[in-house]
Design a protein around this motif. Structure first.
Motif, short mmCIF file in Angstrom:
data_model
loop_
_atom_site.label_atom_id
_atom_site.label_comp_id
_atom_site.label_asym_id
_atom_site.label_seq_id
_atom_site.Cartn_x
_atom_site.Cartn_y
_atom_site.Cartn_z
N ARG A 1 37.67 53.48 57.78
CA ARG A 1 37.59 54.09 56.46
C ARG A 1 38.18 53.33 55.27
N GLU A 2 37.61 53.52 54.34
CA GLU A 2 38.29 52.58 53.05
C GLU A 2 38.25 53.43 51.83
N ILE A 3 39.15 53.23 50.74
CA ILE A 3 39.38 53.75 49.48
C ILE A 3 38.85 52.45 48.54
N ARG A 4 37.84 52.93 47.37
CA ARG A 4 37.24 51.90 46.45
C ARG A 4 37.44 52.80 44.97
N LEU A 5 38.65 51.80 44.38
CA LEU A 5 38.92 52.31 43.13
C LEU A 5 38.38 51.31 42.09
N SER A 6 38.05 52.07 41.06
CA SER A 6 37.33 50.88 39.82
C SER A 6 37.84 51.50 38.50
N ILE A 7 37.60 50.65 37.55
CA ILE A 7 37.76 51.33 35.99
C ILE A 7 36.83 50.93 35.18
N ASN A 8 36.66 51.54 34.32
CA ASN A 8 35.84 51.15 33.21
C ASN A 8 36.55 50.75 31.78
N PRO A 9 35.92 49.77 30.98
CA PRO A 9 36.49 49.26 29.77
C PRO A 9 36.88 50.59 28.98
N VAL A 10 38.09 50.52 28.14
CA VAL A 10 38.62 51.57 27.29
C VAL A 10 38.55 50.78 25.92
N SER A 11 38.71 51.57 24.97
CA SER A 11 38.67 50.96 23.44
C SER A 11 39.73 49.83 23.28
N GLY A 12 39.37 48.90 22.87
CA GLY A 12 40.39 47.69 22.47
C GLY A 12 40.47 46.73 23.89
N TYR A 13 40.13 47.18 25.03
CA TYR A 13 40.46 46.44 26.12
C TYR A 13 38.93 46.12 26.86
N THR A 14 38.88 44.74 27.57
CA THR A 14 37.81 44.48 28.39
C THR A 14 38.41 44.17 29.74
N LEU A 15 37.44 44.27 30.70
CA LEU A 15 37.85 44.17 32.19
C LEU A 15 38.13 42.80 32.34
N GLY A 16 38.95 42.66 33.36
CA GLY A 16 39.24 41.40 33.98
C GLY A 16 38.55 40.86 35.24
N ASP A 17 39.02 39.97 35.84
CA ASP A 17 38.22 39.63 37.12
C ASP A 17 38.60 40.44 38.38
N LYS A 18 39.82 41.25 38.14
CA LYS A 18 40.08 42.38 39.28
C LYS A 18 39.74 43.67 38.75
N LYS A 19 38.39 44.05 38.61
CA LYS A 19 38.16 45.49 37.84
C LYS A 19 37.86 46.48 39.27
N ILE A 20 37.80 45.99 40.29
CA ILE A 20 37.81 46.86 41.63
C ILE A 20 38.90 46.48 42.54
N ALA A 21 39.44 47.50 43.22
CA ALA A 21 40.33 47.47 44.28
C ALA A 21 39.79 48.14 45.49
N ILE A 22 39.63 47.39 46.76
CA ILE A 22 39.36 47.81 47.89
C ILE A 22 40.58 47.89 48.70
#
Length: 428
Positions: free
Chosen positions: A109-130
């Motif tokens: 089993r594994e957990i997958r965390l991800s984020i969406n852009p918020v005001s003033g910021y874009t996403l970098g290359d590590k936008k998902i954590a497995i």
């Protein structure tokens, strides 16, 4: 020729525009970004894990970033998470979430965390954590039976073992196991017997795999001989789903009080039982091989008698080596003295107790060539109606063990280097 130049000029213009566009794109990539510090984490089977989110530019006010939680691992079953998002404080460039394993007993089993852009910021290359989830190991708990007979007091040992790691398992936290008295016990707690300090549970400390506690005959107890105390080992309350019972979660202990009159009759010497001990402790061969008192006549025996005047005696009918100890053909008076506790058998890796009796006017040298009459302790134990043990733990080494005795001097302990002699009943 002019046409070729115009084409080349148009081409160059296109290249310049691409370069300018790329430069603008590079300027965008250097703006404020959010990124996990790592793409892959591992949630350990025990302990906890901190997942970090970084901002390339510190926010001027507190910045809340929601997190999307997905994966095959089940929240609140396999793990717990400290929050549903990150909070990067004003002026800071990172924040963490804490993930703690819970009942993570299912593999793969594994957990997958991800984020969406918020005001003033874009996403970098590590936008998902497995985050793969390590599986907790099931743990077996069991008594480690050694002694089933209680003469005065004995140590009870409890062990845990990993389902996968086996005997190399070590507790990562204190493990508390309840101790109960089975209602089918015929001995009564705190009347016939007691557990040390009145305990109702035992603790296997972090970093270990076992613990011990004592069970004792209650001081002043009467009429307990032949009763039994049945101890039951309960499942730990904390994280009970991790534990399963081993082969011995019930321990039946017989309360006993050996008396000389329990062994009346004739007893034929059979063999010395603890020769492996002598090898184990490194005793020189010449100190015991071919010199132990084990050459006895075919018709040799000892008779245990209770006389009309109330005295107990061992009367020897011997022609062989045991005559070198039981040297009085008229018999040796025997009087119970005490229970010798914690005698250790190195080969069996166990302790035992022995009732010690004072035996009068034996040859303390246990020797053919030298006699020193005096009283000596012998240990007596009844295995069953047809077999007994005599422990020779009190003698002056002369014909055997002599060089070991000289080497150790006053440190020589006959209960350590002693003789365990088996006898069987003479049936008439």
């Amino acid at each position: 020729m002019k046409t070729k130049i115009r084409i080349t000029g148009s081409f160059l213009l296109m290249i310049i525009l691409i370069i300018v566009s790329a430069a603008c794109s590079d300027d965008d990539s250097s703006g404020a970004k959010l990124s996990f510090s790592r793409s892959i984490y591992i949630l350990p089977s025990n302990g906890s894990l901190e997942v970090e989110l970084r901002a390339s530019v510190a926010p001027e006010t507190d910045l809340s970033i929601p997190v999307i939680i997905e994966g095959t691992a089940i929240l609140d079953e396999d793990y717990e998470i400290s929050a549903n998002g990150f909070m990067i404080k004003a002026g800071e460039t990172s924040a963490t979430l804490t993930i703690t394993p819970k009942n993570n007993l299912t593999a793969n089993r594994e957990i997958r965390l991800s984020i969406n852009p918020v005001s003033g910021y874009t996403l970098g290359d590590k936008k998902i954590a497995i985050i793969p989830v390590e599986v907790k190991e099931h743990i077996m708990y069991t008594f480690k039976p050694v002694i089933y007979r209680l003469l005065s007091e004995i140590d009870i040992r409890i062990e845990v073992e990993g389902e996968n790691s086996g005997s190399s398992f070590r507790a990562t936290t204190d493990i508390v196991l309840p101790i109960e008295i089975d209602p089918s016990s015929t001995a009564i707690l705190n009347e016939d017997f007691e557990l040390e300090n009145g305990i109702t549970s035992v603790t296997i400390p972090k970093g270990s795999y076992y613990t011990r506690f004592k069970i004792k005959i209650k001081e002043g107890a009467e009429d307990y001989t032949g009763k039994n105390a049945i101890l039951k080992l309960g499942t730990p309350v904390d994280n009970s789903e991790l534990y399963y019972p081993g082969s011995f979660v019930s321990y039946n202990i017989k309360l006993d009080q050996l008396k000389f009159t329990d062994m009346l009759g004739k007893w034929k010497p059979v063999e010395i039982k603890d020769k492996d001990n002598y090898v184990y402790v490194g005793m020189p061969d010449e100190d015991w091989i071919n010199s132990l008192p084990e050459n006895n006549g075919a018709n040799d025996y000892l008779e245990f008698v209770h006389q009309e005047d109330g005295t107990d005696k061992i009367i020897p009918y011997l022609t062989g080596d045991l005559k070198d100890f039981f040297c009085n053909p008229q018999g040796h008076t025997v009087v119970f003295d005490h229970i010798e506790k914690g005698i250790y058998n190195w080969i069996a890796d166990e302790e035992y107790d022995a009732p010690y009796f004072t035996t009068s006017q034996v040859n303390r040298c246990f020797s053919k060539r030298k006699t020193e009459l005096g009283n000596a302790f012998i240990g007596l134990d009844k295995i069953d109606d047809n077999n007994i043990i005599i422990y020779f733990h009190d003698f002056i080494p002369t014909d055997f063990f002599s060089s070991t005795f000289e080497e150790y001097g006053h440190y020589f302990d006959a209960s350590f280097f002693g003789i365990t002699y088996a006898f069987t009943r003479v049936v008439e």
